[in-house]
Motif scaffolding. Structure first.
Motif, PDB file in Angstrom:
ATOM      1  N   LEU A   1       0.754  12.924  -4.029  1.00 47.44           N
ATOM      2  CA  LEU A   1       2.498  13.448  -4.704  1.00 47.44           C
ATOM      3  C   LEU A   1       1.982  13.222  -5.708  1.00 47.44           C
ATOM      4  N   ASN A   2       1.972  11.224  -6.152  1.00 42.96           N
ATOM      5  CA  ASN A   2       1.993  10.620  -7.411  1.00 42.96           C
ATOM      6  C   ASN A   2       0.309  11.082  -8.214  1.00 42.96           C
ATOM      7  N   LEU A   3      -0.736  11.032  -7.708  1.00 39.90           N
ATOM      8  CA  LEU A   3      -1.925  11.681  -8.579  1.00 39.90           C
ATOM      9  C   LEU A   3      -1.659  13.188  -8.706  1.00 39.90           C
ATOM     10  N   LYS A   4      -1.124  13.856  -8.110  1.00 36.98           N
ATOM     11  CA  LYS A   4      -1.374  15.459  -7.926  1.00 36.98           C
ATOM     12  C   LYS A   4      -2.010  16.159  -9.482  1.00 36.98           C
ATOM     13  N   ASN A   5      -1.527  15.955 -10.205  1.00 37.95           N
ATOM     14  CA  ASN A   5      -1.684  15.899 -11.499  1.00 37.95           C
ATOM     15  C   ASN A   5      -2.739  15.645 -12.135  1.00 37.95           C
ATOM     16  N   ASN A   6      -3.606  15.369 -11.717  1.00 40.34           N
ATOM     17  CA  ASN A   6      -4.466  14.291 -11.969  1.00 40.34           C
ATOM     18  C   ASN A   6      -5.999  14.928 -11.823  1.00 40.34           C
TER      19      ASN A   6
ATOM     20  N   GLY B   1       1.015  -0.738  -0.079  1.00 45.92           N
ATOM     21  CA  GLY B   1       0.468  -0.202   0.123  1.00 45.92           C
ATOM     22  C   GLY B   1       1.032   1.328   0.214  1.00 45.92           C
ATOM     23  N   PHE B   2       0.023   2.541  -0.396  1.00 50.67           N
ATOM     24  CA  PHE B   2       0.910   3.877   0.277  1.00 50.67           C
ATOM     25  C   PHE B   2       0.197   4.180   1.077  1.00 50.67           C
ATOM     26  N   THR B   3       0.872   5.535   1.520  1.00 45.85           N
ATOM     27  CA  THR B   3       0.263   6.896   2.608  1.00 45.85           C
ATOM     28  C   THR B   3      -0.504   7.433   1.694  1.00 45.85           C
TER      29      THR B   3
ATOM     30  N   LYS C   1     -13.064   3.849   0.811  1.00 49.11           N
ATOM     31  CA  LYS C   1     -12.963   3.242   1.928  1.00 49.11           C
ATOM     32  C   LYS C   1     -14.489   2.756   3.100  1.00 49.11           C
ATOM     33  N   ARG C   2     -15.259   3.647   2.705  1.00 49.28           N
ATOM     34  CA  ARG C   2     -16.510   3.372   3.296  1.00 49.28           C
ATOM     35  C   ARG C   2     -17.307   2.484   2.213  1.00 49.28           C
ATOM     36  N   ARG C   3     -16.755   2.072   1.564  1.00 48.90           N
ATOM     37  CA  ARG C   3     -17.088   0.750   0.554  1.00 48.90           C
ATOM     38  C   ARG C   3     -16.403  -0.280   0.680  1.00 48.90           C
ATOM     39  N   ALA C   4     -15.250   0.063   1.601  1.00 50.76           N
ATOM     40  CA  ALA C   4     -14.663  -1.360   1.747  1.00 50.76           C
ATOM     41  C   ALA C   4     -13.741  -1.554   0.904  1.00 50.76           C
ATOM     42  N   LEU C   5     -13.618  -0.859  -0.037  1.00 44.16           N
ATOM     43  CA  LEU C   5     -13.425  -1.532  -1.443  1.00 44.16           C
ATOM     44  C   LEU C   5     -11.555  -1.056  -1.358  1.00 44.16           C
ATOM     45  N   ILE C   6     -11.426  -0.315  -0.159  1.00 49.30           N
ATOM     46  CA  ILE C   6      -9.563  -0.370   0.086  1.00 49.30           C
ATOM     47  C   ILE C   6      -9.579  -0.306   1.994  1.00 49.30           C
ATOM     48  N   GLU C   7      -8.637  -0.772   2.784  1.00 46.00           N
ATOM     49  CA  GLU C   7      -8.669  -0.909   3.984  1.00 46.00           C
ATOM     50  C   GLU C   7      -7.279   0.126   4.430  1.00 46.00           C
ATOM     51  N   THR C   8      -7.176   0.210   5.357  1.00 49.06           N
ATOM     52  CA  THR C   8      -5.682   1.580   5.823  1.00 49.06           C
ATOM     53  C   THR C   8      -5.607   0.240   6.794  1.00 49.06           C
ATOM     54  N   ILE C   9      -4.163   0.011   7.043  1.00 45.54           N
ATOM     55  CA  ILE C   9      -3.244   0.039   8.487  1.00 45.54           C
ATOM     56  C   ILE C   9      -2.272   1.064   8.794  1.00 45.54           C
TER      57      ILE C   9
ATOM     58  N   GLU D   1      -0.428   6.226   8.294  1.00 43.85           N
ATOM     59  CA  GLU D   1      -1.804   5.351   8.005  1.00 43.85           C
ATOM     60  C   GLU D   1      -1.149   4.352   6.374  1.00 43.85           C
ATOM     61  N   ARG D   2      -1.384   3.538   6.289  1.00 45.09           N
ATOM     62  CA  ARG D   2      -1.018   2.966   4.676  1.00 45.09           C
ATOM     63  C   ARG D   2      -2.489   2.687   4.112  1.00 45.09           C
ATOM     64  N   PHE D   3      -2.361   2.894   2.720  1.00 39.92           N
ATOM     65  CA  PHE D   3      -3.505   2.814   2.036  1.00 39.92           C
ATOM     66  C   PHE D   3      -3.367   1.212   0.789  1.00 39.92           C
ATOM     67  N   TYR D   4      -4.068   0.415   1.257  1.00 40.90           N
ATOM     68  CA  TYR D   4      -3.981  -0.965   0.222  1.00 40.90           C
ATOM     69  C   TYR D   4      -5.309  -1.958  -0.195  1.00 40.90           C
ATOM     70  N   LEU D   5      -4.834  -2.753  -1.100  1.00 43.91           N
ATOM     71  CA  LEU D   5      -6.485  -3.405  -1.713  1.00 43.91           C
ATOM     72  C   LEU D   5      -6.035  -4.891  -0.785  1.00 43.91           C
ATOM     73  N   GLN D   6      -6.806  -5.327  -0.080  1.00 43.19           N
ATOM     74  CA  GLN D   6      -7.337  -6.716   0.647  1.00 43.19           C
ATOM     75  C   GLN D   6      -7.215  -7.117  -1.111  1.00 43.19           C
ATOM     76  N   PRO D   7      -6.745  -8.796  -0.676  1.00 43.76           N
ATOM     77  CA  PRO D   7      -5.971 -10.025  -1.678  1.00 43.76           C
ATOM     78  C   PRO D   7      -7.139 -10.499  -3.379  1.00 43.76           C
ATOM     79  N   VAL D   8      -8.348 -10.984  -2.201  1.00 44.39           N
ATOM     80  CA  VAL D   8      -9.106 -10.180  -3.360  1.00 44.39           C
ATOM     81  C   VAL D   8      -9.792  -9.420  -3.731  1.00 44.39           C
ATOM     82  N   ILE D   9      -9.536  -8.514  -3.359  1.00 44.59           N
ATOM     83  CA  ILE D   9     -10.114  -7.113  -4.009  1.00 44.59           C
ATOM     84  C   ILE D   9      -9.006  -6.594  -5.219  1.00 44.59           C
TER      85      ILE D   9
END
Length: 116
Positions: free
Chosen positions: A64-69, A56-58, A83-91, A97-105
């Motif tokens: 930083l990576n999406l600032k041009n978009n 995942g990413f902070t 996150k509210r739709r449980a499509l991404i998780e944080t730890i 805090e890092r944002f990541y995708l669970q393995p199935v997603i």
């Protein structure tokens, strides 16, 4: 649904389930696919970006990576929506805090969006 599928057929072993190459049971795959098809272009971009790194990413790395978009506020709103739709998780990782995708997603995103 996925948890029941893994519990019933793989004795709860997520690693074995993922190693089998089976994405998800017949009912779960279309559900996840529908969720992913209904997200905004910015949310899709975030999901694709998160799919590039298992750890995942902070929030700062994402901004930083999406600032041009998109504006920072739009990116943060999209993160919250995902996150509210449980499509991404944080730890928490060393006070960050890092944002990541669970393995199935992650597997669904890689297949649907052709992310490697």
């Amino acid at each position: 649904m996925a948890a029941n599928f893994i519990h019933e057929l793989f004795a709860g072993d997520v690693g074995e389930f993922l190693a089998s190459g089976t994405l998800v049971s017949g009912e779960f795959a279309p559900l996840v696919t529908r969720w992913l098809e209904q997200i905004s272009p910015l949310e899709k971009m975030i999901m694709e970006f998160l799919a590039t790194k298992l750890q995942g990413f902070t929030r700062q790395e994402i901004l930083l990576n999406l600032k041009n978009n998109a504006a920072n506020g739009d990116i943060l709103a999209a993160l919250l929506s995902l996150k509210r739709r449980a499509l991404i998780e944080t730890i928490k990782d060393e006070a960050m805090e890092r944002f990541y995708l669970q393995p199935v997603i992650l597997k669904c995103v890689q297949r649907l969006f052709k992310v490697c």
